[in-house]
Structure formats: C-alpha cells, structure tokens
Design a protein around this motif. Structure first.
Motif, PDB file in Angstrom:
ATOM      1  N   SER A 191       0.850  -1.196   0.000  1.00 23.82           N
ATOM      2  CA  SER A 191       0.000   0.000   0.000  1.00 23.82           C
ATOM      3  C   SER A 191       0.882   1.241   0.000  1.00 23.82           C
ATOM      4  O   SER A 191       1.888   1.317   0.717  1.00 23.82           O
ATOM      5  CB  SER A 191      -0.915  -0.004   1.239  1.00 23.82           C
ATOM      6  OG  SER A 191      -1.714   1.145   1.250  1.00 23.82           O
ATOM      7  N   SER A 193       0.842   5.337   0.487  1.00 23.79           N
ATOM      8  CA  SER A 193       0.086   6.513   0.922  1.00 23.79           C
ATOM      9  C   SER A 193       0.800   7.823   0.595  1.00 23.79           C
ATOM     10  O   SER A 193       0.204   8.901   0.680  1.00 23.79           O
ATOM     11  CB  SER A 193      -0.182   6.445   2.438  1.00 23.79           C
ATOM     12  OG  SER A 193       1.052   6.345   3.150  1.00 23.79           O
ATOM     13  N   THR A 195       3.948   9.447  -2.298  1.00 26.46           N
ATOM     14  CA  THR A 195       4.669   9.147  -3.537  1.00 26.46           C
ATOM     15  C   THR A 195       6.055   8.559  -3.255  1.00 26.46           C
ATOM     16  O   THR A 195       6.812   9.069  -2.426  1.00 26.46           O
ATOM     17  CB  THR A 195       4.811  10.416  -4.384  1.00 26.46           C
ATOM     18  OG1 THR A 195       3.505  10.902  -4.703  1.00 26.46           O
ATOM     19  CG2 THR A 195       5.573  10.140  -5.656  1.00 26.46           C
ATOM     20  N   THR A 210      -0.756  -0.303  -4.591  1.00 30.41           N
ATOM     21  CA  THR A 210      -2.055   0.379  -4.668  1.00 30.41           C
ATOM     22  C   THR A 210      -2.036   1.635  -3.804  1.00 30.41           C
ATOM     23  O   THR A 210      -1.354   1.697  -2.769  1.00 30.41           O
ATOM     24  CB  THR A 210      -3.192  -0.541  -4.187  1.00 30.41           C
ATOM     25  OG1 THR A 210      -2.912  -0.979  -2.847  1.00 30.41           O
ATOM     26  CG2 THR A 210      -3.309  -1.755  -5.102  1.00 30.41           C
ATOM     27  N   GLY A 211      -2.777   2.653  -4.261  1.00 31.79           N
ATOM     28  CA  GLY A 211      -2.825   3.919  -3.539  1.00 31.79           C
ATOM     29  C   GLY A 211      -3.674   3.849  -2.290  1.00 31.79           C
ATOM     30  O   GLY A 211      -4.636   3.090  -2.211  1.00 31.79           O
ATOM     31  N   LEU A 215      -3.509   9.246  -1.885  1.00 31.17           N
ATOM     32  CA  LEU A 215      -3.310   8.622  -3.188  1.00 31.17           C
ATOM     33  C   LEU A 215      -4.373   7.556  -3.464  1.00 31.17           C
ATOM     34  O   LEU A 215      -4.212   6.725  -4.366  1.00 31.17           O
ATOM     35  CB  LEU A 215      -1.917   7.959  -3.254  1.00 31.17           C
ATOM     36  CG  LEU A 215      -0.720   8.915  -3.075  1.00 31.17           C
ATOM     37  CD1 LEU A 215       0.586   8.135  -3.119  1.00 31.17           C
ATOM     38  CD2 LEU A 215      -0.736   9.993  -4.152  1.00 31.17           C
ATOM     39  N   SER A 218      -9.067   7.244  -7.832  1.00 29.41           N
ATOM     40  CA  SER A 218      -8.898   6.571  -9.112  1.00 29.41           C
ATOM     41  C   SER A 218      -9.699   7.265 -10.206  1.00 29.41           C
ATOM     42  O   SER A 218      -9.941   6.685 -11.263  1.00 29.41           O
ATOM     43  CB  SER A 218      -9.353   5.099  -9.008  1.00 29.41           C
ATOM     44  OG  SER A 218     -10.718   5.037  -8.579  1.00 29.41           O
ATOM     45  N   LEU A 227       1.842   7.520  -7.775  1.00 28.41           N
ATOM     46  CA  LEU A 227       2.380   6.544  -6.832  1.00 28.41           C
ATOM     47  C   LEU A 227       3.912   6.541  -6.893  1.00 28.41           C
ATOM     48  O   LEU A 227       4.576   6.381  -5.865  1.00 28.41           O
ATOM     49  CB  LEU A 227       1.864   5.135  -7.163  1.00 28.41           C
ATOM     50  CG  LEU A 227       0.351   4.894  -7.057  1.00 28.41           C
ATOM     51  CD1 LEU A 227       0.053   3.412  -7.291  1.00 28.41           C
ATOM     52  CD2 LEU A 227      -0.190   5.342  -5.711  1.00 28.41           C
ATOM     53  N   ALA A 246      -4.262   6.437  -8.451  1.00 24.68           N
ATOM     54  CA  ALA A 246      -4.008   7.883  -8.484  1.00 24.68           C
ATOM     55  C   ALA A 246      -3.526   8.283  -9.891  1.00 24.68           C
ATOM     56  O   ALA A 246      -4.143   7.890 -10.868  1.00 24.68           O
ATOM     57  CB  ALA A 246      -2.999   8.275  -7.402  1.00 24.68           C
TER      58      ALA A 246
END
Length: 407
Positions: A191, A193, A195, A210-211, A215, A218, A227, A246
């Motif tokens: 995950s 959160s 960048t 995954t954001g 972030l 979608s 990301l 994101a």
C-alpha cells in the motif's frame, strides 16, 4: 809440439799387447815427447791444425805422434735480429653513397556517396579504396550497397572505407507479437500513501502497489499525485500497479519503465514531464487496462518510446498535451504493440507544433479503427481542435504494412 796439450786416453777395451804401446807411453812420459834413438824411425810430426782443424797425418812409417788438437774456433757472433718492416697505413674508408630520394604519390580521390537502403535499410559503407601510387594515401571506396528489408547494410572490408551511404527510412521488420497481453501474477502487495521517489533503479519484485490515503483516488481529476515519481536518469521495473492508482507514474526527465503493468488506470498510467528537448521516456514491456481517457500523457518536450506493450480498453494510448500552458514539439514512437479491443485512436498529436507519431508492428484486435488523430493545440487551456486523422507522412507516419487488423 805443444807441451800443454795432453793426448786423450783410449778406452780400456782398445788396448793391445802390453809390450810395444806401454813401452812407447813410458818413453813419452820420460822424455817429454823426445824421440827414441833406437830401432824406430818416426815419421815427420803432423803439423798442428789451425783454427781447430785436425792436424795433418804424419808420413808413413812408425806412427807419428798425434797432432795436437787445434784450438777451438771462436763461435761466430749471433746475427742481430732484423727490424720488423713498418706496418702499412690503413686505406681510408670509402664515403657512403647519397641516400636516394622518394617521390610521394598522389592522393586518391574520395569515394562517392553510398545509395540509400531499400525498404528502410541503411546503405552500407563502400569497399576498400585503392592505394595511391608510390605510397600515397588510398582513395575512398565506391558506392555502398543498399541494405535490404530494413536491415542496416554492413560496412566495407578492412582498409580506408568509402563514405557512408545515406540511411533509408525505417523498415517494418515484420508483424507484431501475438502474446503481448499475457498478464503477470502479483507476488504480494504494498500500500502506498505517499509518492515513492525513484533515483537510480527501483525493482518492485512484481508486487502489486495500490494507492491509499491521499493517493487513494482513481478518478480523472487533474493534478493528482503519482504513486511513483522517477527522477531524471531513473528506472522503474517489475511493478504491478493496482487500483486505486491515483496518477500512476511521473517521469521528470529521461527515464525507463521496464515490465510495468497497470491493472486499472486512474487519471493516466504515466506522464512525461521535464523540460529538455533531448529527454526520452522509454516504456519497454508491460501493459495497461481500463483507461477511460489516456494511458500515456506527454506534457514536457522530448520523445516517448513505447514498445512490446499491451493496451486494453482505453480512450487513447498516447496524447501530446493539447492545451498545456507551455507547449513544445513532441515525438512518440510505437513498436510491437498489441491492442485489444480498441476504444479510441492510438495517438493524438498537435500538427501546429510539429509533433510526430511513428508506428511499426501494430496488431489491432478489431476489423478497423483510427490509428492517429491530428489536432491544432493551444496554450490557453481551451479544448484543441481536431483537424484530421490517418497517415500523412508528416505528423502521423506509417504505412498499411505497419498495421495489422485481426478481429
């Protein structure tokens, strides 16, 4: 007679009877070599030899007394050693012959330009130039032969090469692969959160990223953070980007994305930013799905190269920004692309900014469709105007053999 000379004695074995000779010897000893007046008539005495020669024998009759030995002759003096002859003088060395001069040869003429390769192949260099006369430099080779079927022609043989042939246009090199849309299985998940900044090389180990938090969007809102943000010169590889994604990946200059897959594209899969006209963003191997608008966005200058890539369910595969506040000339090159199914044009470019889009080995899983759209872009933020579609050899560059439609 010489009273100082004694007659040498005879060896014992030479004696004869004791009468006669012994009497004679006794008489000699008694009379000092006086002659007896009895019954022997001695002959005359031999004269003494001079200079060491033997005395002459006495006259016949009673043996005369031995003549006294002549005095030893003086040895002759040793002759003086002759002086050595004077050595002859050495002959003078001959002078060296003058070195011969060598005339320099004339310079050979330059070879002519090689012809362009057919079907996109680069012409090869010429063969050896012939040697100049009398040691002069060889002249250039003859025309390079054209390369065939898009392959670069080979160089000339060893020696002074002729001038290079002009490069031909890029050949098609055959059709696209048919297995580019084989999607990988994720090896774990992570995950994100905030960048992730990539300097150098980042290997995701085929995990799904995954954001989350800020972030976690979608949607298609502009201005979302990515990301991953790749610094100039960086490489991102072996990454699966899940949903939410994101704004995917931002590239701040020259960068490489290798084996990167987007399972559900958010705003954009990846964006080229930066400010250099020589920067290049290379996307090599990967795929992207479910992009309601664009997959790749080109905002800065430079070139984007997309190859060995699968595109599924999208609005556009590539778009040169049509209304950015700073506009540039931009270029994109596609090679070995599989599209299934196709929802929109592969590329949109701005003709008024001299953008170019080149296509080779494109497989479209449909019976027809638009490959390249041309626009007049602007820097005001207004919606750009579409002015044409299809190949024109200037902005949209491809031929029918570069595109394969396969329903």
């Amino acid at each position: 007679m010489n009273p100082d000379r004694r007659e040498p004695q005879s060896p014992p074995q030479n004696r004869v009877t004791r009468g006669g000779r012994l009497v004679l010897l006794a008489l000699v000893a008694a009379g000092g070599w006086a002659c007896a007046a009895s019954d022997v008539d001695p002959g005359g005495m031999g004269s003494a030899g001079t200079d060491g020669t033997a005395g002459a024998a006495g006259t016949q009759g009673s043996a005369g007394t031995n003549g006294a030995a002549g005095s030893t002759g003086l040895a002759g003096s040793i002759g003086s050693v002759g002086t050595n002859g004077a050595a002859g003088t050495s002959g003078g060395a001959g002078t060296n012959g003058a070195a011969g001069t060598q005339a320099s040869g004339t310079t050979g003429g330059a070879g002519t330009t090689g012809v362009a390769g057919t079907n996109g192949g680069a012409g090869r260099g010429g063969t050896n130039g012939a040697a100049g006369s009398n040691g002069a430099a060889g002249r250039g080779g003859t025309n390079g032969a054209a390369g065939s079927n898009g392959a670069a022609g080979r160089g000339g043989s060893t020696g002074a090469a002729g001038s290079n042939g002009r490069g031909g246009s890029t050949g098609s090199g055959g059709g696209a692969s048919t297995n580019l849309c084989t999607w990988p299985t994720a090896n774990g998940s992570q995950s994100v959160s905030s960048t992730i900044s990539v300097t150098g090389s980042y290997d995701g180990g085929m995990k799904r990223f995954t954001g989350a938090g800020a972030l976690g969007g979608s949607g298609q809102e502009e201005g979302q953070d990515p990301l991953f943000e790749i610094e100039n010169g960086g490489t991102l590889q072996n990454v699966i980007i899940g949903s939410p994604a994101a704004d995917g990946v931002h590239c701040r200059g020259t960068c490489t994305l290798r084996n990167v897959w987007w399972e559900d594209v958010g705003e954009d899969a990846a964006t080229l930013q930066g400010s250099s006209s020589t920067q290049t963003m290379t996307i090599d191997t990967g795929g992207a799905k479910a992009a309601s608008d664009k997959i790749f966005q080109h905002n800065g200058p430079g070139t984007m190269i997309i190859k060995n890539f699968c595109a599924q369910d999208f609005g556009k595969l590539y778009r040169s920004c049509g209304n950015c506040s700073s506009q540039y000339t931009r270029h994109v090159e596609f090679d070995n692309i599989e599209v299934r199914p196709k929802l929109g044009p592969l590329a949109g470019v701005n003709a008024n900014y001299n953008d170019t889009a080149k296509f080779t080995r494109i497989l479209v899983r449909a019976s027809s469709g638009s490959i390249c759209d041309r626009y007049n872009g602007n820097s005001t933020g207004a919606e750009p105007t579409k002015i044409g579609s299809g190949a024109d050899g200037t902005n949209c560059i491809y031929t029918a053999s570069d595109i394969t439609f396969m329903p």
